[in-house]
Motif scaffolding. Structure first.
Motif, PDB file in Angstrom:
ATOM      1  N   ALA A 197      -6.993  12.202   7.964  1.00 59.14           N
ATOM      2  CA  ALA A 197      -5.633  11.426   7.119  1.00 59.14           C
ATOM      3  C   ALA A 197      -6.588  10.269   7.053  1.00 59.14           C
ATOM      4  O   ALA A 197      -6.705   9.529   7.177  1.00 59.14           O
ATOM      5  N   HIS A 198      -8.270  11.176   6.763  1.00 57.95           N
ATOM      6  CA  HIS A 198      -8.945  10.328   6.417  1.00 57.95           C
ATOM      7  C   HIS A 198      -9.493   9.216   5.501  1.00 57.95           C
ATOM      8  O   HIS A 198      -8.509   9.106   4.394  1.00 57.95           O
ATOM      9  N   ASP A 199      -9.037   7.636   5.937  1.00 57.92           N
ATOM     10  CA  ASP A 199      -9.155   6.794   4.340  1.00 57.92           C
ATOM     11  C   ASP A 199      -7.932   7.236   4.742  1.00 57.92           C
ATOM     12  O   ASP A 199      -6.942   6.104   2.833  1.00 57.92           O
ATOM     13  N   GLN A 200      -6.886   6.985   4.630  1.00 60.67           N
ATOM     14  CA  GLN A 200      -5.663   7.414   4.433  1.00 60.67           C
ATOM     15  C   GLN A 200      -4.642   5.860   5.272  1.00 60.67           C
ATOM     16  O   GLN A 200      -4.428   5.801   6.403  1.00 60.67           O
ATOM     17  N   GLY A 201      -4.533   4.500   4.430  1.00 67.77           N
ATOM     18  CA  GLY A 201      -4.222   3.368   5.218  1.00 67.77           C
ATOM     19  C   GLY A 201      -3.045   3.306   5.505  1.00 67.77           C
ATOM     20  O   GLY A 201      -2.709   2.597   6.605  1.00 67.77           O
ATOM     21  N   GLY A 202      -1.784   3.970   4.844  1.00 68.93           N
ATOM     22  CA  GLY A 202      -1.253   3.930   5.670  1.00 68.93           C
ATOM     23  C   GLY A 202      -0.371   5.036   6.875  1.00 68.93           C
ATOM     24  O   GLY A 202      -0.110   3.895   7.619  1.00 68.93           O
ATOM     25  N   VAL A 203      -1.156   5.468   7.040  1.00 64.62           N
ATOM     26  CA  VAL A 203      -1.356   6.579   8.684  1.00 64.62           C
ATOM     27  C   VAL A 203      -2.363   4.984   9.360  1.00 64.62           C
ATOM     28  O   VAL A 203      -2.174   5.656  10.642  1.00 64.62           O
ATOM     29  N   VAL A 204      -3.490   4.664   9.311  1.00 65.90           N
ATOM     30  CA  VAL A 204      -3.989   2.928   9.745  1.00 65.90           C
ATOM     31  C   VAL A 204      -3.233   2.388   9.941  1.00 65.90           C
ATOM     32  O   VAL A 204      -2.458   1.825  10.973  1.00 65.90           O
ATOM     33  N   VAL A 205      -2.484   2.367   9.075  1.00 66.36           N
ATOM     34  CA  VAL A 205      -1.054   0.651   9.021  1.00 66.36           C
ATOM     35  C   VAL A 205      -0.163   1.369  10.135  1.00 66.36           C
ATOM     36  O   VAL A 205       0.102   0.494  11.363  1.00 66.36           O
ATOM     37  N   ALA A 206       0.328   2.391  10.211  1.00 69.27           N
ATOM     38  CA  ALA A 206       1.475   2.855  10.882  1.00 69.27           C
ATOM     39  C   ALA A 206       1.254   2.790  12.593  1.00 69.27           C
ATOM     40  O   ALA A 206       2.008   2.377  13.696  1.00 69.27           O
ATOM     41  N   GLN A 230      -5.907  -4.746   6.819  1.00 68.41           N
ATOM     42  CA  GLN A 230      -5.825  -6.112   7.178  1.00 68.41           C
ATOM     43  C   GLN A 230      -5.721  -6.677   7.563  1.00 68.41           C
ATOM     44  O   GLN A 230      -5.832  -7.370   9.067  1.00 68.41           O
ATOM     45  N   ILE A 231      -3.898  -7.409   7.413  1.00 63.00           N
ATOM     46  CA  ILE A 231      -3.262  -7.991   7.683  1.00 63.00           C
ATOM     47  C   ILE A 231      -2.323  -6.854   8.873  1.00 63.00           C
ATOM     48  O   ILE A 231      -2.629  -7.757  10.773  1.00 63.00           O
ATOM     49  N   ASN A 261      -2.533  -7.949  15.415  1.00 62.98           N
ATOM     50  CA  ASN A 261      -2.775  -7.289  16.787  1.00 62.98           C
ATOM     51  C   ASN A 261      -3.914  -7.899  16.947  1.00 62.98           C
ATOM     52  O   ASN A 261      -3.934  -8.112  18.644  1.00 62.98           O
ATOM     53  N   ILE A 262      -5.277  -8.516  16.466  1.00 65.27           N
ATOM     54  CA  ILE A 262      -5.721  -9.769  16.971  1.00 65.27           C
ATOM     55  C   ILE A 262      -5.504 -11.195  17.784  1.00 65.27           C
ATOM     56  O   ILE A 262      -5.587 -11.475  18.863  1.00 65.27           O
ATOM     57  N   ALA A 263      -4.149 -11.547  16.718  1.00 64.14           N
ATOM     58  CA  ALA A 263      -3.423 -12.541  17.276  1.00 64.14           C
ATOM     59  C   ALA A 263      -2.586 -12.228  18.611  1.00 64.14           C
ATOM     60  O   ALA A 263      -2.999 -12.988  19.364  1.00 64.14           O
ATOM     61  N   HIS A 266      -3.942 -15.175   2.012  1.00 62.67           N
ATOM     62  CA  HIS A 266      -4.472 -16.330   2.940  1.00 62.67           C
ATOM     63  C   HIS A 266      -3.461 -17.124   3.484  1.00 62.67           C
ATOM     64  O   HIS A 266      -3.631 -17.191   4.358  1.00 62.67           O
ATOM     65  N   SER A 267      -2.023 -16.667   3.512  1.00 56.10           N
ATOM     66  CA  SER A 267      -0.730 -16.961   3.932  1.00 56.10           C
ATOM     67  C   SER A 267      -0.662 -16.722   5.364  1.00 56.10           C
ATOM     68  O   SER A 267      -0.956 -17.219   6.700  1.00 56.10           O
ATOM     69  N   SER A 268      -1.441 -14.965   6.062  1.00 55.47           N
ATOM     70  CA  SER A 268      -1.089 -13.972   6.939  1.00 55.47           C
ATOM     71  C   SER A 268      -2.639 -14.980   7.771  1.00 55.47           C
ATOM     72  O   SER A 268      -2.768 -15.125   9.458  1.00 55.47           O
ATOM     73  N   PHE A 269      -3.940 -14.815   7.172  1.00 60.86           N
ATOM     74  CA  PHE A 269      -4.492 -15.627   8.357  1.00 60.86           C
ATOM     75  C   PHE A 269      -4.884 -16.695   8.079  1.00 60.86           C
ATOM     76  O   PHE A 269      -5.457 -17.261   9.746  1.00 60.86           O
ATOM     77  N   THR A 270      -4.318 -17.565   7.902  1.00 62.14           N
ATOM     78  CA  THR A 270      -4.023 -19.095   7.681  1.00 62.14           C
ATOM     79  C   THR A 270      -3.851 -18.165   9.425  1.00 62.14           C
ATOM     80  O   THR A 270      -4.055 -19.910  10.508  1.00 62.14           O
TER      81      THR A 270
END
Length: 449
Positions: free
Chosen positions: A234-243, A281-282, A287-289, A360-364
């Motif tokens: 599923a290369h570059d399939q954002g929905g799969v990476v998000v899941a 990104q979010i 996960n980083i936080a 903006h809201s999430s990364f703040t």
């Protein structure tokens, strides 16, 4: 996903059933909803619409082929001609249809699985399904394995996730893990892969996996993130990476010591901050936080603090224990902070206005936690004029009933809440009241207002 979080968390409200838009045609009347005319009602209520997203703004209905008018009337006790427990008879009938595959069609199975899922979201039905699992579980797994249609498979995966949370059994993980991993890897349907990833995370968290097994699943999920989905076709399939990111975050909340796992995970998550998909990104940022949050633990009673330990208010938890940094999460923190700052104030027109606002809201919040890991999501640095102190954590709350609310003041709580909302959708509050598997996952606070 981030839109669902904004609606479900910031408002602190659950969408009422009365406020939902009905998906059925006006031809379905309450008279046809009586239990003794179920078959006629079902035959007249089907339509050719596809399955809905698993992120349908918290509604219990997913807009699939079944008319939900009659089942909603039964679930909500809105038909005076039906007894209060009529939904149990309806559920029993639905289970019979799911188990009896010989006389069912692909569309019919998808319809039955959809209504089964709908009922299990709205009602706590452990007693009604537990004794039938020898038939229900194999039937659901056959629908997943066969992949006769995308709609049936995705609906079966959703049925499986809500079944796992309802049963709260330690025996399910072993029965479903291998099939779900194969489905993620081998299915040609992106929506099926996404559904299987969420089912796999749910089964690992709620279905009896050991810590070692959970770590193996996390490694599987991380490989998906590292390869941008390529490892599962599923290369570059954002929905799969998000899941994969979301389920990795859920499982990480249960692992006590993340020091060894943090380095590889951080490399993958920081890389995903460059994604063109704001949802990726979010999810990576959250996960980083979480990893920064987990790098701090309460001070032991016999532990001396070094002179350079931070001693401001954020260093203390409610019981008065000092939170102590145990290890460095990321060796290039200055570079990470620079990236987070850019995302927190991103202004490029390549990103939609709606996504810019969400970024903006999430990364703040994420930046705030990386700089001060004892601060959770929605930590407020505004000063209270009366006390002279910052408002701090606790602005994000979910109301369960008049006396109980869930305060989302930690990233691990946010990860778990969002996982439960993905599975239970608008039935979250009902399940929190009745289902111990849900309530023990998130601690609650007694409201004084």
């Amino acid at each position: 996903m981030h839109d669902l979080r904004r609606q479900a968390l910031e408002s602190g409200k659950t969408v009422s059933r009365k406020a939902r838009s009905r998906t059925a045609s006006a031809a379905s009347s309450k008279a046809n909803s009586a239990v003794n005319s179920r078959a006629n009602s079902r035959a007249n209520s089907r339509n050719p619409s596809r399955h809905g997203s698993d992120e349908d703004e918290g509604f219990l209905s997913d807009g699939t082929a079944w008319s939900t008018n009659s089942i909603d009337d039964i679930l909500n006790n809105e038909d005076v001609d039906l007894p209060p427990d009529a939904w149990k008879a309806e559920l029993h009938s639905i289970i019979e249809q799911i188990v009896d595959r010989k006389r069912s069609s692909t569309e019919g199975r998808a319809d039955s699985l959809n209504v089964y899922t709908h009922v299990l979201m709205a009602k706590y039905a452990k007693d009604e399904i537990e004794s039938r699992m020898n038939g229900i579980l194999p039937a659901i797994l056959r629908s997943i394995k066969a992949e006769t249609s995308e709609r049936e498979t995705v609906t079966a995966l959703r049925a499986l996730t809500v079944t796992i949370v309802t049963l709260d059994s330690d025996d399910i993980y072993d029965s479903v893990c291998d099939l779900l991993k194969r489905t993620v890897s081998d299915s040609e349907s992106i929506q099926t892969k996404i559904g299987a990833l969420h089912a796999l995370g749910t089964a690992t968290f709620f279905g009896g996996a050991s810590e070692e097994e959970a770590e193996e699943i996390m490694a599987f999920l991380l490989e998906i993130v590292e390869s941008d989905g390529l490892s599962v076709g599923a290369h570059d399939q954002g929905g799969v990476v998000v899941a994969a990111l979301e389920e990795w975050g859920l499982l990480a909340t249960e692992i006590e010591d993340m020091e060894e796992a943090s380095e590889a995970a951080m490399e993958a998550f920081v890389e995903q901050l460059q994604s063109s998909d704001s949802s990726v990104q979010i999810a990576a940022g959250e996960n980083i936080a979480l990893l920064y949050e987990k790098s701090y633990t309460p001070r032991e009673h016999d532990e001396d603090l070094s002179d350079d330990e931070d001693s401001d208010d954020e260093g203390y938890v409610k019981n008065g224990d000092k939170m102590v940094k145990r290890y460095n999460v990321y060796r290039r923190q200055d570079q990470l902070i620079h990236t987070l700052e850019e995302l927190a104030k991103i202004s490029t027109r390549k990103v939609s206005k709606k996504d810019r606002k969400t970024l903006h809201s999430s990364f703040t919040d994420i930046l705030n936690s990386v700089e001060k890991p004892t601060r959770g999501p929605k930590y407020s640095t505004a000063v209270n004029d009366e006390t002279g102190r910052t408002y701090g954590a606790g602005r994000m709350k979910v109301r369960i009933n008049r006396n109980v609310e869930v305060r989302i003041d930690k990233w691990w709580k946010l990860q778990r809440l969002c996982a439960l909302r993905r599975v239970l959708q608008g039935g979250f509050a009902t399940q929190y009241d009745a289902n111990e598997a849900v309530s023990r996952t998130l601690p609650f606070t007694v409201s004084r207002g």
